[in-house]
Design a protein around this motif. Structure first.
Motif, mmCIF file in Angstrom:
data_model
loop_
_atom_site.group_PDB
_atom_site.id
_atom_site.type_symbol
_atom_site.label_atom_id
_atom_site.label_comp_id
_atom_site.label_asym_id
_atom_site.label_seq_id
_atom_site.Cartn_x
_atom_site.Cartn_y
_atom_site.Cartn_z
ATOM 1 N N PHE A 85 0.708 -1.192 -0.151
ATOM 2 C CA PHE A 85 0.089 -0.067 0.154
ATOM 3 C C PHE A 85 0.630 1.495 -0.046
ATOM 4 O O PHE A 85 0.075 2.303 -0.033
ATOM 5 C CB PHE A 85 -0.946 0.135 1.325
ATOM 6 N N ILE A 86 2.022 1.053 -0.011
ATOM 7 C CA ILE A 86 2.992 2.227 0.097
ATOM 8 C C ILE A 86 3.504 2.527 -1.398
ATOM 9 O O ILE A 86 3.968 2.291 -2.001
ATOM 10 C CB ILE A 86 4.264 2.014 0.850
ATOM 11 N N GLU A 87 2.686 3.315 -1.961
ATOM 12 C CA GLU A 87 2.588 3.945 -3.476
ATOM 13 C C GLU A 87 2.741 5.356 -3.319
ATOM 14 O O GLU A 87 2.040 6.063 -2.879
ATOM 15 C CB GLU A 87 1.460 3.174 -4.289
ATOM 16 N N PRO A 88 3.289 5.945 -4.386
ATOM 17 C CA PRO A 88 3.291 7.307 -4.500
ATOM 18 C C PRO A 88 2.069 7.913 -5.043
ATOM 19 O O PRO A 88 1.016 7.284 -5.500
ATOM 20 C CB PRO A 88 4.242 7.651 -5.960
ATOM 21 N N PHE A 89 1.783 9.078 -4.457
ATOM 22 C CA PHE A 89 0.425 9.882 -4.726
ATOM 23 C C PHE A 89 0.897 11.597 -4.883
ATOM 24 O O PHE A 89 1.751 12.074 -4.235
ATOM 25 C CB PHE A 89 -0.671 9.536 -3.853
ATOM 26 N N ASP A 90 -0.053 12.098 -5.515
ATOM 27 C CA ASP A 90 0.002 13.351 -5.816
ATOM 28 C C ASP A 90 -0.955 14.151 -4.780
ATOM 29 O O ASP A 90 -1.906 13.820 -4.546
ATOM 30 C CB ASP A 90 -0.552 13.990 -7.215
#
Length: 391
Positions: free
Chosen positions: A337-342
């Motif tokens: 669940f540790i994914e990049p986000f804007d």
């Protein structure tokens, strides 16, 4: 009956030894002072809650005589005004040696299935207390090999002699490692925090959160940020144990904080859960911390390496883990669940407004949790001092 008990106890503490033992044979009934929606914590069968134990444990929690050289108490690393966190990345031990990890906050520790950042084998507060008292890598309170000296110090205090007899009549007031750790654990179980604006909002008060906090709440629990996959439920963590649960929930995760070699390695000083299990896939995994009072409990992460909530969001999680911006890139062992986000600065401000709503002012100012001072109590509490809670 309770009024009579307290009167007899007061007379006993004033010097009537026979009355003291008589009063101590009448155990008080413990009532958890918690909101109707909160389940009761799990209490070990060999350490039932008693008001007398709590009063004794509170005194021990603030007593610097629990360190080898009288310089530190449990409360030295767990400050009430900071949600019983430390406010520093790592705390220096009794010998001046820096710590390895940041001291964890203590709000609602009664609901945790394990203790410390990365040891699932420490399943009770009684066991956990042995770490700060006797650990030598690093030294904390520095009492390793000093048990007899500790018991002698406490035995020389007339107040402790009395309080241990009242709190542990079954042990005839013996001051031992067992009774010391049980008393402190009993006090720590009363450190309950259920009176934040978020609690009131969640249970009916629609005016408890500001518009910014409401927007931040929607972001926090939404699919864009994915925060609630690990920070959810009663204690805003995926680690929970309560009396109404058939089994505990445990969560240890690698958030991509480090990637020392391109293969996911964390610094050699601390491999997290892997140190305990020996499993390579557990590299860099640490227990999910509760977010209650999180605005007060920084610096953040297991080593206190991120100073502010803004940086937690902007420099760590939004990048898919802080290591993603380093020379080796994203940590291949990080949680799914540790994914990049804007995220914009305005959105960050809203999320922080929501996180500020998790601060429980009654918890950090409750006099029942504060330093009792040097005066020996002449009357002990008859119920949990946990105070208010959103109903």
């Amino acid at each position: 009956m309770r009024t009579l008990f307290r009167k007899v106890l007061q007379m006993a503490l004033l010097g009537g030894g026979a009355l003291l033992l008589s009063a101590a044979t009448r155990p008080t009934t413990w009532h958890w002072d918690i909101p109707s929606w909160a389940p009761a914590p799990v209490v070990p069968s060999d350490n039932p809650m008693r008001a007398e134990k709590v009063a004794l444990g509170r005194r021990l929690f603030y007593d610097k005589r629990l360190s080898e050289n009288g310089t530190l108490a449990c409360a030295s690393c767990h400050l009430q005004k900071l949600g019983f966190a430390s406010g520093v990345p790592t705390h220096v031990g009794a010998h001046g040696e820096p710590g390895l990890r940041t001291p964890m906050p203590l709000a609602n520790v009664a609901y945790l299935p394990s203790y410390t950042w990365a040891n699932p084998q420490l399943t009770t507060l009684e066991k956990q207390m042995l770490i700060p008292m006797f650990s030598d890598q690093p030294v904390e309170l520095g009492m390793g090999g000093q048990e007899k000296a500790l018991f002698a110090r406490l035995s020389d205090d007339p107040c402790y002699a009395r309080l241990f007899r009242v709190a542990f009549p079954e042990a005839k007031g013996a001051i031992t490692l067992s009774t010391v750790t049980k008393a402190i654990a009993s006090f720590e179980r009363t450190l309950l925090s259920f009176d934040s604006p978020y609690d009131h909002s969640l249970h009916g008060d629609k005016t408890a959160l500001s518009p910014a906090a409401q927007r931040g709440e929607a972001l926090f629990f939404g699919e864009k940020l994915e925060c609630s996959h690990c920070h959810n439920g009663l204690n805003l963590t995926d680690n929970i144990r309560a009396a109404n649960m058939p089994f505990p929930e445990t969560g240890f995760h690698n958030t991509g904080l480090y990637n020392e070699d391109g293969k996911g390695a964390y610094p050699a000083s601390d491999h997290g859960l892997r140190t305990v299990t020996g499993n390579a896939e557990d590299e860099g995994k640490f227990r999910t911390e509760s977010l209650r009072n999180v605005a007060l409990t920084g610096p953040y992460m297991h080593d206190g390496s991120i100073a502010t909530l803004h940086d937690v969001l902007a420099a760590h999680y939004s990048k898919g883990g802080r290591s993603a911006t380093g020379p080796h890139g994203e940590n291949p062992l990080r949680d799914q669940f540790i994914e990049p986000f804007d995220i914009s600065e305005a959105e960050i401000a809203d999320v922080i407004a929501f996180l500020n709503s998790l601060t429980d002012q009654s918890f950090i100012t409750n006099p029942a949790f504060s330093d009792p001072g040097k005066t020996c109590p002449l009357a002990l509490p008859s119920a949990s001092p946990s105070g208010k809670g959103a109903q």
